[in-house]
Design an enzyme around this catalytic site. Structure first.
Site, PDB file in Angstrom:
ATOM      1  N   SER A 129     -54.614 -44.671  13.966  1.00 21.02           N
ATOM      2  CA  SER A 129     -53.544 -45.631  13.719  1.00 21.02           C
ATOM      3  C   SER A 129     -52.330 -44.997  13.045  1.00 21.02           C
ATOM      4  CB  SER A 129     -54.102 -46.732  12.808  1.00 21.02           C
ATOM      5  OG  SER A 129     -53.068 -47.500  12.259  1.00 21.02           O
TER       6      SER A 129
ATOM      7  N   GLU B 282     -50.862 -46.347  10.784  1.00 22.78           N
ATOM      8  CA  GLU B 282     -51.009 -46.619   9.343  1.00 22.78           C
ATOM      9  C   GLU B 282     -51.404 -45.347   8.590  1.00 22.78           C
ATOM     10  OE1 GLU B 282     -50.799 -49.635   7.206  1.00 22.78           O
ATOM     11  OE2 GLU B 282     -49.385 -49.858   8.836  1.00 22.78           O
TER      12      GLU B 282
ATOM     13  N   TYR C 283     -57.852 -49.207   4.623  1.00 24.11           N
ATOM     14  CA  TYR C 283     -57.946 -49.107   6.085  1.00 24.11           C
ATOM     15  C   TYR C 283     -57.383 -47.764   6.557  1.00 24.11           C
ATOM     16  CZ  TYR C 283     -56.541 -49.752  10.968  1.00 24.11           C
ATOM     17  OH  TYR C 283     -56.342 -49.580  12.315  1.00 24.11           O
TER      18      TYR C 283
END
Ligand code: NAP
Ligand code: F7E
Length: 342
Positions: A133, A135, A157
């Site tokens: 990701s 992120e 996460y």
């Protein structure tokens, strides 16, 4: 022409898993999906693909299991003997990961490791895709992120995804597995869970138009994301497993827009006054925020021949129209016509 393969997808009931399964089945491949036992149905996104597995020629088969149950992973690898494994399952919500850090890390780091180990300890050698990701870039230092940008995760996460990303590299380098990390920027669709901000906005506005809701509660409107269209991102994922050598790829549109811009465009199409309907709720703020992300997918363009086709305003329209239909409204009657897109 690619020879039909056997694919195993974890996270098949999610947004991405459903599009990936659909594409692989359309191409003639056999698809196996790992699903979790749930007290209510969790297969809504793949119901249209499902054929009774006892029917001859049925090419979608679902198996109960869980990323946290390594015995189920080992059993699946041995039974299905896949040519390709797509590891899409995860506790995928960034805000929730602050409330459930251990569970998030377990599904992502431990789950990915268990799946890689199940493969390594078997005599099956599937190609492996890991759903990484944007992120992971987190507190970015540069306006653009590509495969060589540093990871500065800002949530449990994101930290877990960095761990899984590193683990995939270890298995590639130490054991020679054909293991690939995708680094996908946000991608959305009408199948996006309504707990993510784009779908929350389009669904909320459709419900306001239908008289089912009176307002929309949101958190930080100033964060910016690089939002693409999920089905196109799954095309890129498939291509990653067709290369001669395993590698890591950023998938992104190269455009960034704030949550506020997404909201304003949606209200504009619905011809509603946002001041009347949008309220701030601090419950949606995160202990640490990722302020801005924008991906450089040049490597994917060059090596995979992949480019995004759906731009920001088109994505907003696709999602809002689908949500209008969902509540029984005809988009042609309640939204601005397409040629009036800004
Ligand atoms: P999603 O809609 O939230 O789907 C997540 C899937 O994982 C669901 O099928 C869920 O099953 C399954 N799952 C969760 N915990 C599990 C467990 N312990 N064991 C087995 N299955 C489990 O996510 P998505 O948007 O499709 O994203 C797919 C993957 O890409 C995720 O790993 C996500 O972190 C990553 N990713 C997503 C984006 C994005 O913008 N969408 C961007 C980058 C990376 P249930 O249906 O039973 O809950
Ligand atoms: O938040 C802000 C929030 O939850 C986007 C996952 O697929 O993409 C996704 O993670 C932004 C954030 O997605 C609300 O603070 C404001 O700045 O839609 P989101 P995300 O956190 O970017 C990445 C690439 C993944 O890998 C993840 O799995 O929107 N925001 N108000 C809000 N966010 C939510 N959810 N709800 C709000 O009310």
């Amino acid at each position: 022409m690619r020879v039909p393969t056997v694919a195993l997808i974890t996270g098949i009931t999610g947004q991405d898993g459903s599009y990936l399964a659909e594409q692989l089945l359309d191409l003639g491949h056999e698809v196996h999906g790992l699903i979790r036992r749930s007290s209510s149905f969790n297969t809504a996104r793949i119901e249209h693909l499902y054929v009774d597995p006892h029917v001859e020629g049925a090419r979608l088969k679902l198996h109960y299991g869980d990323l946290l149950d390594s015995s189920s992973l080992r059993r699946l690898i041995e039974e299905v003997r896949p040519d390709e494994v797509y590891n899409l399952a995860a506790q995928s919500h960034v805000r929730v990961s602050f409330d459930m850090p251990e569970y998030t890390a377990a599904t992502i780091v431990q789950g990915t490791t268990s799946l890689l180990e199940a493969i390594r300890q078997s005599d099956v050698r599937p190609r492996f895709y890991q759903a990484g990701s944007s992120e992971m870039f987190g507190a970015v230092l540069e306006p653009w992120q590509d495969e060589s940008s540093p990871f500065r995760p800002q949530s449990p996460y994101a930290a877990a995804k960095v761990g899984a990303h590193a683990m995939v590299r270890v298995y590639r380098e130490a054991y020679g597995l054909f293991a690939v990390n995708g680094i996908l920027f946000n991608h959305e669709s009408p199948r996006r869970s309504p707990t993510f901000v784009t779908r929350k906005i389009t669904r909320g506005i459709a419900r306001i138009l239908a008289g089912l809701d009176t307002g929309l509660f949101l958190g930080n409107l100033e964060a910016s994301r690089d939002w693409g269209y999920a089905p196109e991102y799954m095309e890129a994922v498939r291509l990653m497993l067709q290369q001669d050598e395993p590698d890591d790829f950023v998938i992104a549109t190269g455009e960034t827009h704030s949550v506020r811009e997404f909201m304003v465009e949606t209200f504009r199409l619905a011809q509603l006054d946002q001041e009347r309907y949008v309220h701030f709720d601090p419950v949606y703020l995160r202990p640490a925020e990722v302020e801005s992300l924008r991906g450089d997918a040049s490597k994917a363009a060059e090596r995979l021949g992949w480019k995004p086709r759906t731009k920001f305003t088109a994505l907003v329209r696709i999602m809002l129209e689908a949500d209008c239909r969902e509540v029984g409204l005809d988009p042609a009657k309640v939204l601005l016509p397409a040629d009036e897109v800004a």
